[in-house]
Design a protein around this motif. Sequence first.
Motif, PDB file in Angstrom:
ATOM      1  N   HIS A  37       0.821  -1.207   0.000  1.00 52.02           N
ATOM      2  CA  HIS A  37       0.000   0.000   0.000  1.00 52.02           C
ATOM      3  C   HIS A  37       0.856   1.257   0.000  1.00 52.02           C
ATOM      4  CE1 HIS A  37       1.092   0.493   4.228  1.00 52.02           C
ATOM      5  NE2 HIS A  37       0.776  -0.778   4.403  1.00 52.02           N
ATOM      6  N   ASP A  41      -1.421   9.102   5.747  1.00 59.88           N
ATOM      7  CA  ASP A  41      -2.447   8.885   6.751  1.00 59.88           C
ATOM      8  C   ASP A  41      -3.802   8.777   6.065  1.00 59.88           C
ATOM      9  OD1 ASP A  41      -0.618   9.005   8.798  1.00 59.88           O
ATOM     10  OD2 ASP A  41      -0.835  11.182   9.056  1.00 59.88           O
ATOM     11  N   THR A  42      -4.593   7.813   6.484  1.00 51.95           N
ATOM     12  CA  THR A  42      -5.905   7.616   5.892  1.00 51.95           C
ATOM     13  C   THR A  42      -6.775   8.854   6.102  1.00 51.95           C
ATOM     14  OG1 THR A  42      -5.833   5.234   6.258  1.00 51.95           O
ATOM     15  CG2 THR A  42      -8.005   6.222   5.956  1.00 51.95           C
ATOM     16  N   ASP A  44     -10.779  10.515   5.021  1.00 53.40           N
ATOM     17  CA  ASP A  44     -12.115  10.112   4.559  1.00 53.40           C
ATOM     18  C   ASP A  44     -12.468  10.917   3.310  1.00 53.40           C
ATOM     19  OD1 ASP A  44     -14.731   9.427   4.150  1.00 53.40           O
ATOM     20  OD2 ASP A  44     -15.261   9.432   6.278  1.00 53.40           O
ATOM     21  N   TRP A 269      -8.338   5.437  -3.222  1.00 48.84           N
ATOM     22  CA  TRP A 269      -9.479   5.091  -2.372  1.00 48.84           C
ATOM     23  C   TRP A 269     -10.531   4.272  -3.106  1.00 48.84           C
ATOM     24  CZ3 TRP A 269      -7.783  10.319  -2.424  1.00 48.84           C
ATOM     25  CH2 TRP A 269      -6.969  10.656  -1.347  1.00 48.84           C
ATOM     26  N   ARG A 272     -11.823  -1.521  -1.754  1.00 48.33           N
ATOM     27  CA  ARG A 272     -12.945  -1.660  -0.818  1.00 48.33           C
ATOM     28  C   ARG A 272     -12.826  -2.861   0.109  1.00 48.33           C
ATOM     29  NH1 ARG A 272     -17.169   1.816  -1.580  1.00 48.33           N
ATOM     30  NH2 ARG A 272     -16.637   3.396  -3.118  1.00 48.33           N
ATOM     31  N   GLU A 285      -2.619  -1.068  -3.165  1.00 48.63           N
ATOM     32  CA  GLU A 285      -3.595  -0.072  -2.739  1.00 48.63           C
ATOM     33  C   GLU A 285      -2.946   1.299  -2.626  1.00 48.63           C
ATOM     34  OE1 GLU A 285      -6.749   0.928   0.919  1.00 48.63           O
ATOM     35  OE2 GLU A 285      -5.258  -0.668   1.159  1.00 48.63           O
ATOM     36  N   ASP A 288      -3.116   4.853   0.598  1.00 47.99           N
ATOM     37  CA  ASP A 288      -2.869   4.576   2.011  1.00 47.99           C
ATOM     38  C   ASP A 288      -3.129   3.106   2.302  1.00 47.99           C
ATOM     39  OD1 ASP A 288      -5.639   4.368   1.916  1.00 47.99           O
ATOM     40  OD2 ASP A 288      -5.971   6.360   2.758  1.00 47.99           O
ATOM     41  N   LYS A 290      -5.903   1.847   4.017  1.00 46.73           N
ATOM     42  CA  LYS A 290      -7.241   1.742   4.583  1.00 46.73           C
ATOM     43  C   LYS A 290      -7.691   0.296   4.678  1.00 46.73           C
ATOM     44  CE  LYS A 290     -11.952   3.526   4.141  1.00 46.73           C
ATOM     45  NZ  LYS A 290     -12.861   4.426   3.389  1.00 46.73           N
ATOM     46  N   TRP A 291      -7.320  -0.519   3.672  1.00 49.88           N
ATOM     47  CA  TRP A 291      -7.733  -1.920   3.644  1.00 49.88           C
ATOM     48  C   TRP A 291      -6.557  -2.890   3.742  1.00 49.88           C
ATOM     49  CZ3 TRP A 291     -12.585  -3.076   4.479  1.00 49.88           C
ATOM     50  CH2 TRP A 291     -13.567  -2.123   4.194  1.00 49.88           C
ATOM     51  N   ASN A 293      -3.929  -3.166   5.348  1.00 47.02           N
ATOM     52  CA  ASN A 293      -3.113  -2.861   6.521  1.00 47.02           C
ATOM     53  C   ASN A 293      -2.810  -4.133   7.303  1.00 47.02           C
ATOM     54  OD1 ASN A 293      -5.432  -3.368   8.309  1.00 47.02           O
ATOM     55  ND2 ASN A 293      -6.200  -1.395   7.560  1.00 47.02           N
TER      56      ASN A 293
END
Length: 716
Positions: A37, A41-42, A44, A269, A272, A285, A288, A290-291, A293
């Motif tokens: 990845h 930092d993640t 939104d 992003w 999913r 990815e 970041d 987000k998934w 990790n």
Amino acid sequence: MSKDVMRPWEDRTKQPRERAEALVAAMTLEQKINQLHGAMDTIDIYAMTAQAREAGTDMDALATQIRVERHVEGIDELGIPRFRITNGPVGVGMGDGTPSPPATSLPMTIGLAAGFDPALAREYGSIIGSETATLGQHVLEGPGVCLHRIATAGRNFEYFSEDPYLSGVMGVEVTKAIQEHGIIAMGKHYVVNDQEYERFRTSVEVDEQVLRELYLLPFEMLVKDAGIAAIMSAYNRVRGVYATEYRYTLTEVLRHEWGFEGYVQSDFWSCRSAAPSLNAGMDHEMPDAKWLNEDNVTAALRDTSLEIKTVDRALVRRFTQMFRFDQFDRPYDPGDIDAAGHGARARRIGTEIAVLLKNEGGVLPLDPNAGAIVIVGQSTYVDDACLGGGGSSKVLPLYTVPPLEGMRDVLSGLSGSASVTKITVADDLTNLDEAKRAAAAADVVVIMAGLVATEGEDQLGMSMLNDQNRLIAEVGPVNPTTVVVLKDSNPVLMPWIDAIPAVLETWNQGQEDGHAVADLLFGVVNPSGKLPTTYPKTQEDTLAARRPERYPGTDEGDGYPVIRYSEGLQMGYRWFQSQGIAPLFPFGHGLSYTTFGLSDISVDTGSHPGRSPITVRATVTNTGDAAGAEVAQVYLGLPNAAHQPPKRLVGFRKVTVAPGDSRPIEIVVDPAATNHPLSVWSRGDHAFVTIPGEYAIYVGTSSDDTPTQHRFTVAA
């Protein structure tokens, strides 16, 4: 281990994949997850997008707010460099740096396609590849080869055209040129990300034949003809499954059928999930974790929804490409871009892509001694260079050339005596009367207008914003010597077309806007572009008019919009010809300051029609008094049993001819080519097949101007 001892993956005598496998074998699980990845930092993005729209913030401004360092952290103990990624495809956009470094702001990709010139695409890609390397980056996210299905789509400026073959040809050349500089090119957005509306949620329903013959075709060409190193998966769902989780396209088609050996990165992003994405064939990815990790990946390994070999596979795919382009052994040493040299190249490209749509009475080119010239238009188009599309691909220019400055520079170079002034019309047209008075007093009026589209949102309609149609309709007729210069990201409506003698489409030109447009207006360069997308008379003539299921989609009970490509193969010029609708300007249309004739046209279908290469020969004669370039275009009509639209583009050739001279041309259409020119997709055979029957070869200078026909039969 001593640095003096060579580790297996450092052995340059080994093949890239061998080195990648050796490296992955030496990594700990923590290190492997670290490399799956990006490293920011993640945030939104969904919340930020909603908040920006609620606050009235445009998507370009939002992109600036979320400008990020696009990279993957390095691992020094293994010799893995920081992996630096920059956006494209219209130049070196948001890259790894704070702030992103400036680069040459090129004309938009839609304009490049209007050049109908593979050599021009190669030069365009060479500029991008060179600058990406100079700035110390490893990946350029481009080219984009989705199609112009919807005229109002926000990212059409990043994509080439409505035709899959033209898009593929140009995309292949851009890719080759980028990768010649040791840079990974990344084709995007895979697949059917042909609109921005609700792109994080929408599902596209498309028939397999339509998917294969139109929307997958340019990607197939990137893989097979250009050896592209990476593919970016799209945001949208495909047939109800997110593109990042759709094994059919990511693995069955891309790898098993096409033989793709590179890696797949998520759009930012668009990932999913952890296990479903990796299992489907997504490998990396961004931006970041987000998934992908440590918590998610280790949990998936523990419950066996994910295998460690799948993790290894994803890393091997990316590292193989990094070794292929010698990126492990390349020190980070960013340099300076040749601003003047690359700017000159951008200017030349800009002049070769403009499309002369109309030129009644020979208004163009303008006389450098024309007297008083006034430029009229709103600020975006007359006060500075029109840099073009908004969003993550926007380039921070090295410099800009505004229209007034550019026109004065060109006039000076021509020793012209004309004077040039400018009237900036307010976006609300409050000073329109001032512009009309200035136009009446001038010898020549140049109205500059257009449209700048942006990633993240589609236009509400095809009309230019801020009532520019009214501006043109009221100012234009005031002076009989009026030229409209369009600077567009997308095709636009022209309700004023009958009142204006000359219209020149120059697209969003980038930093050299002022010079390139002036070169064209004064005939320093003769326009030779051809429309890469159809310009309709009204929006009601387009495929989605009164058909919301086609766009913007409807909720069929799943809670998200479903867009159905129910028009089938009838997209772009295929739609207009199938429906018998006359466009304002057809695909492939473009005039010149001179005139041309096509003669001595012959078609050789070979000893085995349908299997042998088809050779089309012709003579292009410049019948006017100015040097110029013409694009001969070859279209194919398939047998009635194929149930196809009337024509498909299968070949083209651009040639420059001096006045009074003739040039022979040859266009070869190979049935075995990756664009499958004579074939249709057969669901039963799960392959492209050539149907027996009567075929027609059409030769001309636009999709609607093909006076020469040759028919041949393919035997059963």
